[in-house]
Write a protein that holds these residues in place. Structure first.
Motif, short mmCIF file in Angstrom:
data_model
loop_
_atom_site.label_atom_id
_atom_site.label_comp_id
_atom_site.label_asym_id
_atom_site.label_seq_id
_atom_site.Cartn_x
_atom_site.Cartn_y
_atom_site.Cartn_z
N SER A 1 0.81 -1.23 0.00
CA SER A 1 0.00 0.00 0.00
C SER A 1 0.84 1.28 0.00
O SER A 1 1.89 1.34 0.65
CB SER A 1 -0.89 0.02 1.24
N ILE A 2 0.33 2.28 -0.71
CA ILE A 2 0.91 3.63 -0.64
C ILE A 2 -0.24 4.63 -0.42
O ILE A 2 -1.39 4.31 -0.69
CB ILE A 2 1.71 4.02 -1.91
N MET A 3 0.09 5.82 0.07
CA MET A 3 -0.94 6.82 0.39
C MET A 3 -1.22 7.69 -0.83
O MET A 3 -0.31 8.28 -1.41
CB MET A 3 -0.44 7.67 1.56
N VAL A 4 -2.49 7.75 -1.19
CA VAL A 4 -2.89 8.50 -2.38
C VAL A 4 -4.05 9.42 -2.02
O VAL A 4 -4.95 9.03 -1.27
CB VAL A 4 -3.32 7.51 -3.50
N ALA A 5 -4.04 10.64 -2.56
CA ALA A 5 -5.17 11.55 -2.36
C ALA A 5 -6.29 11.13 -3.31
O ALA A 5 -6.06 10.96 -4.51
CB ALA A 5 -4.74 12.99 -2.66
N ASP A 6 -7.48 10.92 -2.75
CA ASP A 6 -8.60 10.44 -3.55
C ASP A 6 -9.78 11.40 -3.30
O ASP A 6 -10.41 11.33 -2.26
CB ASP A 6 -8.95 9.02 -3.11
N GLY A 7 -10.07 12.29 -4.24
CA GLY A 7 -11.06 13.32 -3.99
C GLY A 7 -10.55 14.21 -2.87
O GLY A 7 -9.42 14.67 -2.89
#
Ligand SMILES: Cc1cc2nc3c(=O)[nH]c(=O)nc-3n(C[C@H](O)[C@H](O)[C@H](O)COP(=O)(O)OP(=O)(O)OC[C@H]3O[C@@H](n4cnc5c(N)ncnc54)[C@H](O)[C@@H]3O)c2cc1C
Ligand code: FES
Length: 252
Positions: A224-230
């Motif tokens: 997992s990696i951290m992604v901005a979603d909306g």
């Protein structure tokens, strides 16, 4: 159970050292070759007597009925792979992951070390107005894969081309030209540095992430990696949601 999902098996067509510790492997795998898009990867089961984990490798090329991989010998698994003879069978699962968005226009691909592997296939699929930027520690390799393209090289040692980071070289070139999209794959430090540049200049960019994987199928969350979603931030799985992500959305 995971090992039985969508397994496909391929015959090794060739497995040759093209530079010190760098190998090019051709695998007969018609189903994978037919489906594979640039940026997708295969998961290979290597019997190392220790782990029951597969190893992920980007598809660096597709031929009639086969796929090609470019790999760097790193540890136990790739150490075994490099000794596999042509004619032997390999347990290959794929194609996996999402892949790059292939768009038209003026594009650049930026590869760091063996991260150039998925960019070979991508470059062949782009419409041709593509500049290639490659960064190496010392000695460049696999340059023949980019024959016919404008290739700019950076090496950390200064052994060839620009001395220093490939992203610094790109940054200098961006003073006199721009791109509709930049594609990248390489070490995290390189991707992070590229993100600073593309965020600042507002250039759309996609990067393939090479996180360590477990299942490769979206079940274990190891990758997992951290992604901005909306408006929110969320963990995305590199194996299932990636490995390619819009760089402006990834938190690094
Ligand atoms: C989507 C994706 C595409 C990749 N494409 C390529 C490619 O085209 N060519 C190439 O040379 N390498 C590629 N890699 C990295 C490659 O998977 C690792 O170098 C390889 O798994 C190392 O295995 P090893 O047993 O030799 O090394 P070891 O360090 O002994 O590995 C031990 C364990 O850690 C895992 N591991 C270690 N490093 C990585 C890593 N960077 N990524 C994922 N798992 C890792 C291995 O799968 C194995 O289970 C890719 C990785 C990902 C995630
Ligand atoms: S490797 Fe298991 S979820 Fe990605």
């Amino acid at each position: 159970m995971l090992l039985q999902t969508a397994e496909k098996t391929g015959r090794i067509l060739y497995n040759e050292e093209i530079s010190e510790g760098i190998y090019r492997m051709g695998i007969e795998a018609p189903d994978i070759a037919q489906e594979a898009g640039p940026g997708q990867f295969v998961h290979i089961l290597i019997d190392d007597g220790a782990y029951l984990l597969r190893r992920p490798f980007s598809i660096s090329g597709v031929t009639d009925g086969g796929i090609e991989l470019l790999y760097k010998v790193k540890g136990m698994g790739t150490g075994i792979m490099r000794k596999m003879p042509a004619g032997g069978m390999l347990d290959v699962m794929g194609p996996l992951g999402n892949g790059f968005d292939v768009i038209g226009g003026r594009t650049a691909v930026v590869g760091g070390g063996i991260g150039l592997a998925p960019l070979v296939y991508l470059t062949q699929r782009l419409d041709g107005d593509t500049d290639v930027y490659l960064g190496f520690n010392d000695k460049p390799f696999a340059l023949d894969c980019f024959d016919g393209y404008d290739v700019s090289i950076a090496t950390m040692t200064g052994a060839c081309g620009y001395r220093g980071d490939v992203t610094k070289l790109l940054s200098e070139k961006l003073r006199e030209r721009t791109y509709d999209r930049i594609y990248a794959c390489g070490p995290k430090a390189m991707i992070k540095s590229l993100k600073r540049i593309t965020d600042r200049l507002g250039i759309p960019a996609e990067a393939s992430f090479e996180e360590s994987m477990g299942c490769g199928l979206g079940a274990c969350m190891v990758c997992s990696i951290m992604v901005a979603d909306g408006g929110s931030r969320t963990y995305k799985r590199v194996c299932k949601d990636g490995p390619v992500f819009d760089l402006d959305k990834v938190e690094m």
